[in-house]
Scaffold this motif. Structure first.
Motif, PDB file in Angstrom:
ATOM      1  N   SER A 139      -3.728  -9.472 -12.096  1.00  0.00           N
ATOM      2  CA  SER A 139      -4.487  -8.345 -11.563  1.00  0.00           C
ATOM      3  C   SER A 139      -3.553  -7.190 -11.221  1.00  0.00           C
ATOM      4  CB  SER A 139      -5.232  -8.773 -10.297  1.00  0.00           C
ATOM      5  OG  SER A 139      -4.293  -9.054  -9.269  1.00  0.00           O
ATOM      6  N   GLU A 140      -4.152  -6.059 -10.981  1.00  0.00           N
ATOM      7  CA  GLU A 140      -3.382  -4.898 -10.554  1.00  0.00           C
ATOM      8  C   GLU A 140      -2.694  -5.182  -9.215  1.00  0.00           C
ATOM      9  OE1 GLU A 140      -4.216  -0.226  -9.648  1.00  0.00           O
ATOM     10  OE2 GLU A 140      -5.484  -1.230 -11.126  1.00  0.00           O
ATOM     11  N   GLU A 141      -3.361  -5.944  -8.357  1.00  0.00           N
ATOM     12  CA  GLU A 141      -2.783  -6.299  -7.062  1.00  0.00           C
ATOM     13  C   GLU A 141      -1.538  -7.160  -7.232  1.00  0.00           C
ATOM     14  OE1 GLU A 141      -6.000  -6.615  -7.843  1.00  0.00           O
ATOM     15  OE2 GLU A 141      -6.928  -5.131  -6.517  1.00  0.00           O
ATOM     16  N   SER A 142      -1.600  -8.082  -8.190  1.00  0.00           N
ATOM     17  CA  SER A 142      -0.443  -8.935  -8.473  1.00  0.00           C
ATOM     18  C   SER A 142       0.722  -8.107  -9.014  1.00  0.00           C
ATOM     19  CB  SER A 142      -0.834 -10.019  -9.478  1.00  0.00           C
ATOM     20  OG  SER A 142       0.275 -10.820  -9.799  1.00  0.00           O
ATOM     21  N   ALA A 143       0.402  -7.140  -9.872  1.00  0.00           N
ATOM     22  CA  ALA A 143       1.451  -6.258 -10.394  1.00  0.00           C
ATOM     23  C   ALA A 143       2.073  -5.460  -9.255  1.00  0.00           C
ATOM     24  CB  ALA A 143       0.869  -5.314 -11.445  1.00  0.00           C
ATOM     25  N   TYR A 144       1.231  -4.966  -8.352  1.00  0.00           N
ATOM     26  CA  TYR A 144       1.731  -4.225  -7.186  1.00  0.00           C
ATOM     27  C   TYR A 144       2.655  -5.112  -6.348  1.00  0.00           C
ATOM     28  CZ  TYR A 144       1.773  -1.794  -2.709  1.00  0.00           C
ATOM     29  OH  TYR A 144       2.173  -1.177  -1.554  1.00  0.00           O
ATOM     30  N   ALA A 145       2.289  -6.381  -6.181  1.00  0.00           N
ATOM     31  CA  ALA A 145       3.133  -7.313  -5.432  1.00  0.00           C
ATOM     32  C   ALA A 145       4.504  -7.448  -6.092  1.00  0.00           C
ATOM     33  CB  ALA A 145       2.445  -8.667  -5.314  1.00  0.00           C
ATOM     34  N   GLU A 146       4.523  -7.515  -7.433  1.00  0.00           N
ATOM     35  CA  GLU A 146       5.811  -7.589  -8.148  1.00  0.00           C
ATOM     36  C   GLU A 146       6.662  -6.360  -7.844  1.00  0.00           C
ATOM     37  OE1 GLU A 146       7.256  -9.978  -9.632  1.00  0.00           O
ATOM     38  OE2 GLU A 146       5.681 -11.281 -10.386  1.00  0.00           O
ATOM     39  N   MET A 147       6.036  -5.194  -7.866  1.00  0.00           N
ATOM     40  CA  MET A 147       6.753  -3.947  -7.587  1.00  0.00           C
ATOM     41  C   MET A 147       7.338  -3.986  -6.175  1.00  0.00           C
ATOM     42  SD  MET A 147       7.312  -0.852  -8.899  1.00  0.00           S
ATOM     43  CE  MET A 147       6.689   0.801  -8.909  1.00  0.00           C
ATOM     44  N   GLU A 148       6.542  -4.381  -5.210  1.00  0.00           N
ATOM     45  CA  GLU A 148       7.009  -4.414  -3.820  1.00  0.00           C
ATOM     46  C   GLU A 148       8.086  -5.476  -3.613  1.00  0.00           C
ATOM     47  OE1 GLU A 148       6.395  -2.109  -1.428  1.00  0.00           O
ATOM     48  OE2 GLU A 148       5.505  -1.148  -3.183  1.00  0.00           O
ATOM     49  N   LEU A 149       7.942  -6.628  -4.257  1.00  0.00           N
ATOM     50  CA  LEU A 149       8.979  -7.659  -4.162  1.00  0.00           C
ATOM     51  C   LEU A 149      10.284  -7.154  -4.773  1.00  0.00           C
ATOM     52  CD1 LEU A 149       6.835 -10.802  -5.017  1.00  0.00           C
ATOM     53  CD2 LEU A 149       7.994 -10.344  -2.837  1.00  0.00           C
ATOM     54  N   GLY A 150      10.180  -6.392  -5.850  1.00  0.00           N
ATOM     55  CA  GLY A 150      11.374  -5.791  -6.451  1.00  0.00           C
ATOM     56  C   GLY A 150      12.049  -4.817  -5.504  1.00  0.00           C
ATOM     57  N   ARG A 151      11.247  -3.986  -4.844  1.00  0.00           N
ATOM     58  CA  ARG A 151      11.817  -3.019  -3.891  1.00  0.00           C
ATOM     59  C   ARG A 151      12.481  -3.736  -2.720  1.00  0.00           C
ATOM     60  NH1 ARG A 151       6.782   1.181  -3.880  1.00  0.00           N
ATOM     61  NH2 ARG A 151       7.333   2.238  -5.806  1.00  0.00           N
ATOM     62  N   LEU A 152      11.834  -4.783  -2.225  1.00  0.00           N
ATOM     63  CA  LEU A 152      12.432  -5.546  -1.119  1.00  0.00           C
ATOM     64  C   LEU A 152      13.757  -6.169  -1.544  1.00  0.00           C
ATOM     65  CD1 LEU A 152       9.230  -7.291   0.293  1.00  0.00           C
ATOM     66  CD2 LEU A 152      10.624  -5.569   1.462  1.00  0.00           C
ATOM     67  N   ALA A 153      13.789  -6.743  -2.733  1.00  0.00           N
ATOM     68  CA  ALA A 153      15.028  -7.349  -3.233  1.00  0.00           C
ATOM     69  C   ALA A 153      16.126  -6.303  -3.393  1.00  0.00           C
ATOM     70  CB  ALA A 153      14.772  -8.072  -4.551  1.00  0.00           C
ATOM     71  N   LEU A 154      15.770  -5.143  -3.912  1.00  0.00           N
ATOM     72  CA  LEU A 154      16.754  -4.067  -4.082  1.00  0.00           C
ATOM     73  C   LEU A 154      17.284  -3.619  -2.721  1.00  0.00           C
ATOM     74  CD1 LEU A 154      17.990  -2.540  -6.462  1.00  0.00           C
ATOM     75  CD2 LEU A 154      16.185  -0.853  -6.232  1.00  0.00           C
ATOM     76  N   ASN A 155      16.391  -3.482  -1.748  1.00  0.00           N
ATOM     77  CA  ASN A 155      16.798  -3.051  -0.407  1.00  0.00           C
ATOM     78  C   ASN A 155      17.673  -4.071   0.307  1.00  0.00           C
ATOM     79  OD1 ASN A 155      15.550  -0.577  -0.578  1.00  0.00           O
ATOM     80  ND2 ASN A 155      13.655  -1.283   0.360  1.00  0.00           N
ATOM     81  N   ARG A 156      17.495  -5.344  -0.012  1.00  0.00           N
ATOM     82  CA  ARG A 156      18.333  -6.352   0.647  1.00  0.00           C
ATOM     83  C   ARG A 156      19.592  -6.674  -0.158  1.00  0.00           C
ATOM     84  NH1 ARG A 156      14.236 -10.071  -1.098  1.00  0.00           N
ATOM     85  NH2 ARG A 156      15.233 -11.515  -2.517  1.00  0.00           N
TER      86      ARG A 156
END
Length: 159
Positions: free
Chosen positions: A11-28
């Motif tokens: 779903s679009e929500e799942s894709a959004y979760a991937e994007m946010e998980l990527g940002r969190l990983a990049l930030n950490r």
């Protein structure tokens, strides 16, 4: 975010979760994990912010010292048309956004600035950075951090 991926996987929500998980990983400070999430987001074809995902993936690649891959993503973004409605079908397939939204001046400026930095500081291509920075300046509507950073980097090239 992980529960969203489990509850509604394609779903679009799942894709959004991937994007946010990527940002969190990049930030950490985990660019490999970030790259994996951004790649999944892009591969899903469900997200609405492909330009942002590609810029973030470019950042992850830069942190992984994959400078050529990082530059290719940004160069590709800068080829996208401003208005997709008149774009040929082949460009629409790789367009920044499947909803038909065009790239904003802010997105073009940010991609150009990041590409200029890659050329200048990581790929030892200062001669290629200058026109890219000038392109970024064209898309910078107001003075501020971005404009000041671009002008600072240009002044370093003149020294």
């Amino acid at each position: 975010l992980l529960s969203i991926k489990r509850l509604v996987p394609d779903s679009e929500e799942s894709a959004y979760a991937e994007m946010e998980l990527g940002r969190l990983a990049l930030n950490r400070g985990d660019p490999a994990q970030a790259a994996m999430h951004f790649e999944r987001y892009l591969k899903s074809g469900l997200g609405r912010d492909v330009a942002r995902a590609r810029m973030d993936l470019s950042e992850a690649y830069k942190e992984l010292k994959k400078y050529e891959e990082s530059a290719l993503l940004l160069e590709d973004i800068l080829k996208w048309p401003d208005a997709l409605s008149a774009a040929p079908a082949r460009l629409k397939q790789s367009s920044p956004d499947s909803s038909g939204r065009s790239l904003s001046a802010q997105e073009r400026m940010e991609a150009a600035f990041r590409l200029g930095e890659l050329y200048q500081f990581y790929e030892n291509r200062p001669q290629d950075a200058v026109p890219i920075y000038h392109r970024a300046l064209e898309d910078t509507a107001t003075p501020g951090r971005w404009r000041n950073d671009i002008l600072t980097n240009l002044s370093l090239l003149e020294e």
